[in-house]
Design an enzyme around this catalytic site. Structure first.
Site, PDB file in Angstrom:
ATOM      1  N   SER A   1       0.832  -1.193   0.000  1.00 44.67           N
ATOM      2  CA  SER A   1       0.000   0.000   0.000  1.00 44.67           C
ATOM      3  C   SER A   1       0.878   1.260   0.000  1.00 44.67           C
ATOM      4  O   SER A   1       1.710   1.434  -0.888  1.00 44.67           O
ATOM      5  CB  SER A   1      -0.952  -0.054   1.203  1.00 44.67           C
ATOM      6  OG  SER A   1      -1.958   0.903   1.086  1.00 44.67           O
TER       7      SER A   1
ATOM      8  N   ASP B   1      -8.606  -4.030  -6.888  1.00 50.78           N
ATOM      9  CA  ASP B   1      -8.209  -3.437  -5.608  1.00 50.78           C
ATOM     10  C   ASP B   1      -8.842  -2.050  -5.488  1.00 50.78           C
ATOM     11  O   ASP B   1      -8.655  -1.195  -6.347  1.00 50.78           O
ATOM     12  CB  ASP B   1      -6.683  -3.341  -5.562  1.00 50.78           C
ATOM     13  CG  ASP B   1      -6.135  -2.926  -4.199  1.00 50.78           C
ATOM     14  OD1 ASP B   1      -6.878  -2.335  -3.399  1.00 50.78           O
ATOM     15  OD2 ASP B   1      -4.945  -3.175  -3.951  1.00 50.78           O
TER      16      ASP B   1
ATOM     17  N   HIS C   1      -6.490  -6.236  -1.155  1.00 49.12           N
ATOM     18  CA  HIS C   1      -5.468  -5.192  -1.075  1.00 49.12           C
ATOM     19  C   HIS C   1      -4.215  -5.765  -0.420  1.00 49.12           C
ATOM     20  O   HIS C   1      -4.094  -5.809   0.799  1.00 49.12           O
ATOM     21  CB  HIS C   1      -6.006  -4.010  -0.270  1.00 49.12           C
ATOM     22  CG  HIS C   1      -5.061  -2.853  -0.205  1.00 49.12           C
ATOM     23  ND1 HIS C   1      -4.506  -2.287  -1.326  1.00 49.12           N
ATOM     24  CD2 HIS C   1      -4.558  -2.161   0.856  1.00 49.12           C
ATOM     25  CE1 HIS C   1      -3.723  -1.284  -0.965  1.00 49.12           C
ATOM     26  NE2 HIS C   1      -3.733  -1.201   0.350  1.00 49.12           N
TER      27      HIS C   1
END
Length: 538
Positions: free
Chosen positions: A243, A466, A495
């Site tokens: 991320s 995602d 994710h």
């Protein structure tokens, strides 16, 4: 965007996520001021070299982890000092807390084979504001044993997080609100309340952090990573970011390409400077709407189990019925519409949540609120950690780039977006609105990019649906990092896909980290199986 979620492979690893690019068809957003006088990207290279040399000479003394970290004895902890301000490398220092499990050298498939060590693998779970201290425990999982045999698994708290000069913007005991509304089309009076809250929060950050506030940013996170590399005794860095960790990992690759050995970007954030961070959040809100639709369709397919409706539209009606009921009478005095929305937002990150969230909603509408309270109620014991994570998230995002300072810009863009993506749009706004009133100077975002031959081959992992890091971000990361390879999980929306249930994805990860093998430029894996419906209470 703010969101606290669990990195899918390890429940203990916090992965507060970030945001990505604007939705196609939305107009460009004027009204974002420039940043005159902002530091140039990569400024203070001499300060980084000084700090890294000092860290290399000192190293890290690993020992027992503090009791408060609740880590087993196999995990060892230490600290590394970094300058608060790299322009003043001999000035104030802050300490980053680091955790490590040394390479086991044990081949899980052949007990007689001793696996040679390949170095340290440093991990960041994202956020900004996520702690990586629990990462070394991932070597206990079957999917990670081969990697744990070859690498020292290293996690750490980035600056501002946990035990690394922790940042705070308000009293933790006031962080969790009581049951609260979550209007998808807020009134003008409600907007004024949230604007006042955002201004107060920004003031709180400035009052509590003082002059140090400006130094919590992605550029310094990348610089800290190079100091950590040196302290670990590594000439070149092996790094895995998830991320937001992919963004400052890409900043690191841009600033220090010759210091890179291997890099994995899992759930890649769009690094285009023009999208950091305001425009990113617009697209993230749109992407969550699509993933919310995926979840509702899955529930509808299992209507015989949950009884929430046999079409996505009927499931939405059930969800909205729960929102209205919670607005009238919060469940257990703890769960209102905002808490329900937050719990279902987590299901947008990981489909592992789908059976449990659907069961909780079904039970609640049938008169049993216990599962909903358990899943959506605030965990007050974690208030200090949650407040700290939110403070770091806010500081880094606000410091990284210019934001609109005129509320009319936010109101116009998000009113328009909420007409087609109501699920997450306004909640996203309230999480980021302190950046409109931020007191610290803003930076110009780093122009992430590397030329041919500057950077060793890197691996980008992305799920096609995602929501937290929309797929266009992975494509942009791939374009900007010359020589990178993109592996896509088709028709899936988890994710962070490394070390998860997809053997094809894990095969590419192992081949890269253990054998230095990568596809030529791109590869695709079929999506992992959808979760099974849970007919009984969790």
């Amino acid at each position: 965007m703010r969101a606290a979620a669990l990195y899918s492979a390890m429940g203990a690893m916090l992965l507060t996520t970030l945001s990505v690019a604007p939705a196609d068809g939305l107009p460009a957003t004027p009204g974002i001021p420039g940043a005159p006088g902002a530091p140039a990207a990569g400024a203070a290279p001499a300060g980084v070299a000084i700090a890294a040399a000092r860290a290399a000479a000192k190293g890290i003394t690993f020992g027992k982890c503090a009791d408060a970290q609740d880590l087993p004895g196999s995990v060892r902890c230490g600290t590394v000092a970094v300058p608060l301000d790299y322009a003043r490398p001999h000035g104030k220092q802050i300490e980053l807390t680091v955790s490590r499990v040394e390479a086991t050298h044990r081949d899980p498939h052949n007990s007689k084979h001793r696996v040679p060590r390949k170095g340290a693998l440093v991990f960041n779970p994202g956020g900004p504001g996520g702690s990586g201290l629990y990462f070394p425990l991932i070597g206990l999982l079957p999917e990670w044993k081969r990697i744990g045999a070859a690498y020292d698994l290293v996690g750490y708290d980035p600056r501002g997080v946990g035990r690394s000069a922790p940042l705070s913007c308000k009293e933790p005991k006031h962080f969790f609100k009581g049951p609260s509304p979550a209007p998808t089309h807020p009134s003008e009076s409600y907007k004024r309340e949230r604007i006042a809250e955002a201004k107060a929060y920004a003031r709180g950050c400035a009052q509590r952090a003082g002059a140090a506030l400006r130094h919590y940013n992605s550029l310094n996170n990348a610089r800290d990573l190079d100091v950590l590399r040196a302290a670990l005794g590594e000439k070149r860095l092996n790094f895995m970011g998830a991320s937001y960790g992919t963004y400052f990992g890409a900043v690191y690759a841009t600033l220090f390409p010759s210091h890179v050995r291997r890099m994995v970007f899992d759930g890649a954030v769009n690094p285009d400077p023009a999208r950091i961070w305001y425009r990113n959040n617009l697209d993230q809100s749109m992407a969550f709407e699509s993933r919310w639709a995926d979840f509702r369709e899955w529930i509808a397919k299992h209507d015989t189990v949950y009884g929430l409706g046999d079409t996505a539209r009927k499931v939405l009606a059930s969800y909205e019925r729960a929102l209205a009921r919670l607005a009238a009478e919060p469940a257990g005095g703890k769960v209102g519409p905002a808490q329900l929305q937050s719990a279902f937002l987590q299901a947008g990150y990981y489909d592992d949540y789908w059976p449990h969230r659907a069961r909780a909603l079904s039970d609640y509408l049938k008169g049993d609120p216990q599962e909903l309270i358990a899943q959506a109620g605030p965990v007050t014991e974690a208030a200090a950690e949650a407040e700290n994570s939110a403070a770091v998230y806010t500081a880094v995002e606000c410091n990284d780039a210019p934001w609109p300072t005129d509320w009319k810009v936010w109101d116009r863009d998000n009113t328009r977006l909420a007409r087609v993506a109501p699920f997450e749009t306004w909640d996203n706004v309230w999480a980021n609105l302190p950046c409109a009133y931020w007191p610290a100077p803003r930076q110009r975002p780093v122009d992430v990019r590397t030329g041919a031959g500057e950077l060793p081959p890197t691996l980008i992992l992305a799920a096609e649906r995602d929501a937290a890091a929309p797929y266009d971000g992975a494509l942009e990361m791939h374009r900007r990092l010359a020589g990178s390879v993109l592996v896509t999980e088709r028709d899936s929306g988890t994710h962070g896909i490394a070390g998860g249930p997809n053997r094809c994805v894990n095969g590419h990860l192992d081949a890269y980290l253990l054998e230095d093998r990568l596809p030529v430029r791109r590869a695709a894996c079929a999506g992992h199986a959808e979760p099974e419906a849970n007919a009984s209470k969790k």
